[in-house]
Scaffold this motif. Structure first.
Motif, PDB file in Angstrom:
ATOM      1  N   ARG A   1      13.710   0.380  -9.167  1.00  0.00           N
ATOM      2  CA  ARG A   1      12.780   0.950  -8.201  1.00  0.00           C
ATOM      3  C   ARG A   1      13.383   2.224  -7.608  1.00  0.00           C
ATOM      4  O   ARG A   1      14.506   2.229  -7.109  1.00  0.00           O
ATOM      5  CB  ARG A   1      12.477  -0.063  -7.096  1.00  0.00           C
ATOM      6  CG  ARG A   1      11.553   0.473  -6.001  1.00  0.00           C
ATOM      7  CD  ARG A   1      11.347  -0.561  -4.922  1.00  0.00           C
ATOM      8  NE  ARG A   1      10.511  -1.651  -5.357  1.00  0.00           N
ATOM      9  CZ  ARG A   1       9.180  -1.654  -5.268  1.00  0.00           C
ATOM     10  NH1 ARG A   1       8.541  -0.620  -4.750  1.00  0.00           N
ATOM     11  NH2 ARG A   1       8.480  -2.679  -5.705  1.00  0.00           N
TER      12      ARG A   1
ATOM     13  N   TYR B   1       7.841   1.477 -11.530  1.00  0.00           N
ATOM     14  CA  TYR B   1       8.259   1.844 -10.186  1.00  0.00           C
ATOM     15  C   TYR B   1       9.560   2.639 -10.181  1.00  0.00           C
ATOM     16  O   TYR B   1      10.182   2.810  -9.134  1.00  0.00           O
ATOM     17  CB  TYR B   1       8.407   0.592  -9.315  1.00  0.00           C
ATOM     18  CG  TYR B   1       7.096  -0.092  -9.050  1.00  0.00           C
ATOM     19  CD1 TYR B   1       6.221   0.401  -8.095  1.00  0.00           C
ATOM     20  CD2 TYR B   1       6.721  -1.217  -9.771  1.00  0.00           C
ATOM     21  CE1 TYR B   1       4.999  -0.218  -7.858  1.00  0.00           C
ATOM     22  CE2 TYR B   1       5.502  -1.841  -9.536  1.00  0.00           C
ATOM     23  CZ  TYR B   1       4.647  -1.338  -8.581  1.00  0.00           C
ATOM     24  OH  TYR B   1       3.437  -1.949  -8.357  1.00  0.00           O
TER      25      TYR B   1
ATOM     26  N   THR C   1      -4.367   5.083   0.937  1.00  0.00           N
ATOM     27  CA  THR C   1      -3.177   5.629   0.279  1.00  0.00           C
ATOM     28  C   THR C   1      -3.316   7.125   0.014  1.00  0.00           C
ATOM     29  O   THR C   1      -2.373   7.883   0.222  1.00  0.00           O
ATOM     30  CB  THR C   1      -2.926   4.885  -1.037  1.00  0.00           C
ATOM     31  OG1 THR C   1      -4.100   4.962  -1.852  1.00  0.00           O
ATOM     32  CG2 THR C   1      -2.596   3.427  -0.768  1.00  0.00           C
TER      33      THR C   1
ATOM     34  N   GLU D   1      -0.877  10.627  -2.429  1.00  0.00           N
ATOM     35  CA  GLU D   1      -0.754   9.221  -2.018  1.00  0.00           C
ATOM     36  C   GLU D   1       0.469   9.047  -1.126  1.00  0.00           C
ATOM     37  O   GLU D   1       1.499   8.508  -1.520  1.00  0.00           O
ATOM     38  CB  GLU D   1      -0.668   8.323  -3.248  1.00  0.00           C
ATOM     39  CG  GLU D   1      -1.937   8.362  -4.087  1.00  0.00           C
ATOM     40  CD  GLU D   1      -1.867   7.450  -5.292  1.00  0.00           C
ATOM     41  OE1 GLU D   1      -0.758   6.972  -5.618  1.00  0.00           O
ATOM     42  OE2 GLU D   1      -2.901   7.211  -5.927  1.00  0.00           O
TER      43      GLU D   1
ATOM     44  N   ALA E   1       5.475   6.891   2.405  1.00  0.00           N
ATOM     45  CA  ALA E   1       5.317   5.969   1.273  1.00  0.00           C
ATOM     46  C   ALA E   1       6.015   6.570   0.052  1.00  0.00           C
ATOM     47  O   ALA E   1       6.051   7.796  -0.118  1.00  0.00           O
ATOM     48  CB  ALA E   1       3.841   5.712   0.972  1.00  0.00           C
TER      49      ALA E   1
ATOM     50  N   ASP F   1       5.028   6.315  -3.076  1.00  0.00           N
ATOM     51  CA  ASP F   1       4.138   6.311  -4.236  1.00  0.00           C
ATOM     52  C   ASP F   1       4.214   7.590  -5.062  1.00  0.00           C
ATOM     53  O   ASP F   1       4.095   7.547  -6.297  1.00  0.00           O
ATOM     54  CB  ASP F   1       2.690   6.086  -3.779  1.00  0.00           C
ATOM     55  CG  ASP F   1       2.503   4.710  -3.157  1.00  0.00           C
ATOM     56  OD1 ASP F   1       3.454   4.221  -2.521  1.00  0.00           O
ATOM     57  OD2 ASP F   1       1.411   4.128  -3.297  1.00  0.00           O
TER      58      ASP F   1
ATOM     59  N   TYR G   1       6.808   7.407  -7.942  1.00  0.00           N
ATOM     60  CA  TYR G   1       6.770   6.395  -8.989  1.00  0.00           C
ATOM     61  C   TYR G   1       6.289   6.996 -10.312  1.00  0.00           C
ATOM     62  O   TYR G   1       5.442   7.891 -10.335  1.00  0.00           O
ATOM     63  CB  TYR G   1       5.842   5.246  -8.595  1.00  0.00           C
ATOM     64  CG  TYR G   1       6.354   4.380  -7.474  1.00  0.00           C
ATOM     65  CD1 TYR G   1       7.712   4.192  -7.282  1.00  0.00           C
ATOM     66  CD2 TYR G   1       5.475   3.728  -6.613  1.00  0.00           C
ATOM     67  CE1 TYR G   1       8.186   3.397  -6.261  1.00  0.00           C
ATOM     68  CE2 TYR G   1       5.935   2.917  -5.587  1.00  0.00           C
ATOM     69  CZ  TYR G   1       7.298   2.759  -5.411  1.00  0.00           C
ATOM     70  OH  TYR G   1       7.761   1.970  -4.397  1.00  0.00           O
TER      71      TYR G   1
ATOM     72  N   ARG H   1       2.494   6.616 -10.870  1.00  0.00           N
ATOM     73  CA  ARG H   1       1.625   7.255  -9.891  1.00  0.00           C
ATOM     74  C   ARG H   1       1.795   8.762  -9.862  1.00  0.00           C
ATOM     75  O   ARG H   1       1.085   9.453  -9.116  1.00  0.00           O
ATOM     76  CB  ARG H   1       1.920   6.715  -8.477  1.00  0.00           C
ATOM     77  CG  ARG H   1       1.902   5.217  -8.322  1.00  0.00           C
ATOM     78  CD  ARG H   1       0.574   4.605  -8.711  1.00  0.00           C
ATOM     79  NE  ARG H   1      -0.527   5.139  -7.912  1.00  0.00           N
ATOM     80  CZ  ARG H   1      -1.792   4.865  -8.140  1.00  0.00           C
ATOM     81  NH1 ARG H   1      -2.126   4.087  -9.175  1.00  0.00           N
ATOM     82  NH2 ARG H   1      -2.748   5.367  -7.378  1.00  0.00           N
TER      83      ARG H   1
ATOM     84  N   ASN I   1       0.181  14.112  -6.480  1.00  0.00           N
ATOM     85  CA  ASN I   1       1.508  13.531  -6.301  1.00  0.00           C
ATOM     86  C   ASN I   1       2.595  14.361  -6.961  1.00  0.00           C
ATOM     87  O   ASN I   1       3.653  14.621  -6.371  1.00  0.00           O
ATOM     88  CB  ASN I   1       1.534  12.107  -6.852  1.00  0.00           C
ATOM     89  CG  ASN I   1       0.631  11.171  -6.077  1.00  0.00           C
ATOM     90  OD1 ASN I   1       0.172  11.506  -4.992  1.00  0.00           O
ATOM     91  ND2 ASN I   1       0.365   9.990  -6.627  1.00  0.00           N
TER      92      ASN I   1
END
Length: 404
Positions: free
Chosen positions: A58, A67, A156, A174, A215, A217, A220, A223, A229
């Motif tokens: 992660r 992730y 999000t 996000e 966050a 996100d 990732y 994402r 993003n």
């Protein structure tokens, strides 16, 4: 002539009913609890496996997991930004500089001392520090003047709604997660949800800045191609030629406490403590569910007929086993008074009142009331022989009263 012979029929064995639960009855009663425990353990193991797989890699720029963040590192490399992973506080502090972006992947995993030392090293460095989803109280130590709101953002993908060039170029991203508030007047507050930002940029006196991201996100792999993003991640992490990606490690020596020794419970993760508490609550609820409830007595038919003499003998043996001569004497006297009262014209409600029963008995027997008082209301006998004598005297008194 031969006399007829008689043959006795074999005695029919008396049916008995055992009150001890059979194995089938025990299984029927316990299978619900056992099934619940099995499901609870299986669920805990499944969650542990899923979380262990989920945590693997992660926010790691070397991981290609959904992730992970290998895609971000690849995009940054295409734009000439080098990425280096560090896992200790000393490496992170040494890497801070004006041409370096320091990303802290899990600020909440740092101890209070680590957070203070890291903030002291990054403030005068003049570079950029990116905090990924810091919560209370870590955000207050790594970014003084910033507090995390307890209510998160439920959306999000949010719009920039600020003048920060990086956010305006990226558009919707996000960033929805933890929301923040700050007292810094020159801070850039972007991606607002209910008037609170999920992204903050805090300028520093020596040209550097701190970015608080609500966050993870946008970092990732799965994402990165959503919304804006990729653009936002590239601009936040690619403003300097070097990116140092700090993944806090539990094996870091700086994570040890400054003084004192760590106890057993300090070594256990908080999830195990919460899990033990949940198991305790579940066990308490199961015990409450299966516990015996004491309500009013209910008359039930006995499975076999028991003679009254056996009941009397059984109770007598219990009295004798515990040397309860006082209880046995009280039972004998109470029963005798109850039977004598109607014979001498005393109401049943007054059968145990010496002021009412004794004068009536004395008048019926033409005797002294004092011996009757000692016999019917006297102290308990001192030994078994005295108890037997008391029973004989009570029987003699009742026979004398009943005599025509």
């Amino acid at each position: 002539m031969t006399a007829p012979t008689t043959t006795e029929a074999p005695a029919t064995p008396t049916a008995t009913t055992s009150v001890t639960p059979t194995a089938r009855q025990t299984w029927t009663r316990a299978r619900g609890i056992l099934l619940a425990l099995v499901l609870l353990v299986a669920g805990a193991l499944a969650v542990a496996v899923l979380r262990s797989n989920d945590q693997h890699g992660r926010l790691d720029p070397r991981s290609a997991d959904p992730y992970g963040s290998r895609a971000v590192a690849a995009v940054l490399a295409d734009h000439g930004v080098s990425t280096r992973v560090v896992t200790t506080l000393d490496e992170a502090r040494a890497a801070a500089g004006p041409d370096t972006t320091l990303l802290i992947a899990a600020p909440d995993l740092l101890t209070r001392t680590q957070q203070t030392r890291l903030h002291t090293a990054t403030t005068p460095a003049g570079g950029r520090t990116v905090l990924v989803a810091p919560d209370t109280p870590s955000v207050g130590r790594l970014a003084p003047g910033v507090t995390a709101d307890p209510a998160p953002s439920f959306d999000t993908a949010l719009a920039p709604d600020c003048a920060l060039p990086a956010a305006r170029r990226a558009g919707r991203a996000e960033t929805g997660g933890i929301r923040y508030s700050t007292t810094a007047p020159d801070a850039d507050a972007c991606y607002l949800y209910d008037d609170l930002p999920t992204l903050l940029r805090l300028p520093q006196a020596r040209g550097g800045d701190t970015v608080v991201l609500g966050a993870p996100d946008i970092l990732y792999n799965d994402r990165l191609d959503q919304q804006g993003n990729a653009s936002l991640a590239l601009q936040l992490l690619g403003s300097r030629p070097h990116l140092v990606w700090y993944l806090p490690s539990l094996t870091d020596d700086s994570a040890a406490p400054d003084t004192g020794e760590r106890g057993f419970f300090d070594l256990l993760p908080s999830g195990w403590l919460w899990g033990a508490l949940q198991l305790f609550i579940a066990a308490a609820l199961a015990a409450l569910w299966r516990s015996r409830r004491f309500g009013p007595l209910v008359l039930e038919k006995l499975p076999v007929a028991i003679r009254a003499s056996e009941t009397v003998e059984g109770r007598a043996r219990l009295y004798r086993k515990v040397n309860a001569r006082d209880r046995a004497a009280t039972a004998l006297r109470t029963t005798t008074r109850t039977r004598l009262a109607p014979l001498v014209g005393v109401p049943a409600t007054q059968a145990h009142s010496p002021e009412t029963l004794l004068p009536a008995l004395s008048a019926h027997l033409d005797g002294d009331a004092q011996p009757l008082h000692d016999l019917l209301f006297g102290p308990p006998p001192g030994d078994d022989a005295a108890l037997v004598s008391l029973a004989d005297r009570l029987d003699a008194l009742e026979r004398e009263v009943r005599r025509p």
